[in-house]
Design an enzyme around this catalytic site. Structure first.
Site, PDB file in Angstrom:
ATOM      1  CG  HIS A  48      -2.152  -1.716   5.102  1.00 34.31           C
ATOM      2  ND1 HIS A  48      -2.004  -0.388   4.734  1.00 34.31           N
ATOM      3  CD2 HIS A  48      -1.080  -2.124   4.767  1.00 34.31           C
ATOM      4  CE1 HIS A  48      -0.656  -0.153   4.550  1.00 34.31           C
ATOM      5  NE2 HIS A  48      -0.006  -1.342   4.378  1.00 34.31           N
ATOM      6  CE1 TYR A  73      -6.137   7.571   4.858  1.00 35.26           C
ATOM      7  CE2 TYR A  73      -6.459   9.631   3.730  1.00 35.26           C
ATOM      8  CZ  TYR A  73      -6.671   8.264   3.697  1.00 35.26           C
ATOM      9  OH  TYR A  73      -7.094   8.034   2.709  1.00 35.26           O
ATOM     10  N   PRO A 125      -8.503  13.514  -3.345  1.00 34.11           N
ATOM     11  CG  PRO A 125      -6.154  13.638  -3.490  1.00 34.11           C
ATOM     12  CD  PRO A 125      -7.460  14.464  -4.114  1.00 34.11           C
ATOM     13  CE  LYS A 171     -14.496   5.061  -0.700  1.00 34.25           C
ATOM     14  NZ  LYS A 171     -14.714   3.756  -0.410  1.00 34.25           N
ATOM     15  CE1 TYR A 181      -9.625   5.961   3.400  1.00 29.26           C
ATOM     16  CE2 TYR A 181      -9.171   3.707   3.254  1.00 29.26           C
ATOM     17  CZ  TYR A 181      -8.800   5.083   3.101  1.00 29.26           C
ATOM     18  OH  TYR A 181      -7.539   5.103   2.592  1.00 29.26           O
TER      19      TYR A 181
END
Ligand code: RFL
Ligand code: PHB
Length: 415
Positions: free
Chosen positions: A76, A208, A299, A303, A391
């Site tokens: 992605h 998200y 979560p 990570k 990220y």
């Protein structure tokens, strides 16, 4: 009768941390044994992480574990951030100058690949052990004891022990009083209800979503299987969530105009509590903690698995230098070398969690701050780049048994 053995590294736990450590040590010519309380089938089926940093993918490829990951992993460019009924794409690849991306490849698949590789290598890997003990931690020959699945007791004298036994393991509690300088912990008043569903993902990249009724996440495992999560109260009873209620709530929280959530049979569901935890230092003499045994993150930043991989890359390098070459400097500095990344990830996970979860009766001031931060992320190039850098991973992971130096600093971006 106890059977006595000798090995260089005794590894407790066959999760991603313990299995990968044993693989990396073998590549550097160091022997190990891995012992695990659960069965092989249980370890291979335990549903957990799915989102890999590009740094993790690059390491797995470099050490011969990339074949199925490259064939089946879903690469992605970024993620979607959804709030106030709007969905925005954040393109990490563009924001990092084409250097970083993320890959969906389930932890279950990494564990299967690792077990297959270790088994093909005839590694010492014992499932279904009981009564694991670590002892003689104040000596240079710590001892690992366990009972195998047939009831035989074993005692293994080691040069080092790796506690890769997760948050509830026995290694961290075996550190004598005063051995841990700082144990930092935070709990959250919510958990995630996660489902695995035979429903094609209704999105090309992970969503998200902050909603007034709570967080939702739409992830996936394959083009046929979705992985979705809902924020629920920490003490929620799963029996109050029949499948229809889960789909209705996901549909409501994730809704944007013109978009449909595809549903399907739910294959698995469970509730995970959320916690932040860091134990410092991550070592006591010749016992080293790695992965969830040393630290836990909620979560939201994806990570946990990536940190476990980063720890064992550093630990394998350090132990090979110590045990093959007699050079203790990297092993002595193991904790110090891991903790910068651990705290950066701990901050990211805490910050994303705080920005995206909503509790009933929340102070309107809090809600306005959350929305202001999210708006900033999708309108400011600098803010989006900060998220992209954090990220997708930090500096390349260090697995380099020939090195004599400390790991590279985490900030390649600044150069
Ligand atoms: P594990 O995987 O917990 O493995 C520890 C192993 O040790 C065994 N064990 C023992 N063995 C022998 N003797 C004893 N006394 C033992 N006590 C315990 C256990 O049975 C187990 O097999 O730890 P490890 O290897 O450090 O790996 C950590 C990861 O599993 C964890 O951080 C991630 O799954 C966290 N996580 C995520 N991380 C990511 O990087 N990306 C994600 O997308 C992501 N999503 C998640 C997650 C974790 C979740 N849950 C369920 C906590 C999503 C969820 C819902
Ligand atoms: C997952 O795919 O399970 C996943 C993805 C992103 C997260 C957490 C879990 O932040």
């Amino acid at each position: 009768m106890t059977v006595k053995h000798r090995t260089q590294v005794g590894i407790v736990g066959a999760g991603p941390a313990g299995l990968l450590l044993s693989h990396l040590l073998a590549l550097g010519g160091v022997d190990s044994i891995v012992i695990e309380t659960r069965s092989r089938a249980y370890c291979e089926a335990r549903q957990r992480a799915g989102m890999l940093e590009s740094t993790t993918v690059e390491l797995l490829r470099a050490v011969g574990l990339g074949r199925r990951l490259d064939a089946e992993g879903l690469e992605h460019n970024g993620i979607y951030l959804q709030f106030a009924g709007e969905r925005h794409h954040v393109n990490f690849r563009k924001l990092t100058g084409g250097r970083r991306w993320v890959t969906i490849y389930a932890q279950t698949e990494i564990v299967k690949d690792l077990i297959r590789a270790r088994t093909a290598d005839r590694a010492a890997l014992e499932f279904e052990v009981s009564e694991t003990e670590v002892a003689d931690l104040d000596s240079d020959r710590p001892v690992l004891r366990y009972t195998d699945s047939a009831g035989q007791r074993h005692e293994v004298t080691c040069d080092a022990i790796a506690g890769c036994d997760g948050f509830h393991g026995i290694c961290r509690p075996a550190i004598p009083r005063g051995g841990l300088r700082l144990v930092a912990e935070r709990s959250y008043p919510y958990g995630w209800l996660g489902i695995l569903a035979k429903a094609p993902p209704s999105t090309d990249e992970v969503i998200y979503c902050r909603h007034e009724d709570g967080f939702a996440l739409h992830s996936m495992r394959t083009p046929e299987v979705g992985r979705l999560y809902l924020q629920v109260p920490a003490d929620e009873d799963i029996t109050t969530w029949p499948d229809d209620r889960i789909w209705d709530e996901l549909q409501r929280r994730l809704a944007v105009p013109g978009w449909e959530l595809q549903t399907g049979p739910i294959l698995e569901k469970g509730i995970t509590p959320m916690r932040s935890f860091v134990a410092t230092p991550m070592q006591y003499r010749r016992m080293y903690l790695a992965g969830d045994a040393a630290h836990i993150v909620p979560p939201t930043g994806a990570k946990g698995l990536n940190l476990a991989v980063a720890d064992v890359a550093t630990l394998a390098t350090a132990l090979i230098r110590l045990l093959r070459d007699g050079e203790p400097a990297l092993a002595d500095a193991y904790s110090e070398h891991c903790l910068e990344r651990v705290w950066r990830a701990t901050h990211l996970a805490w910050w994303m969690t705080a920005m995206m979860h909503v509790v009933p009766g929340q102070d309107p001031f809090e809600s306005a701050l959350q929305l202001a931060q999210l708006r900033n992320l999708v309108t400011s190039h600098a803010a989006a780049t900060m998220l992209a850098e954090n990220y997708t991973g930090y500096a390349p992971l260090r697995y380099d048994p020939s090195t004599r130096t400390a790991p590279t600093p985490l900030w390649p971006w600044v150069a």
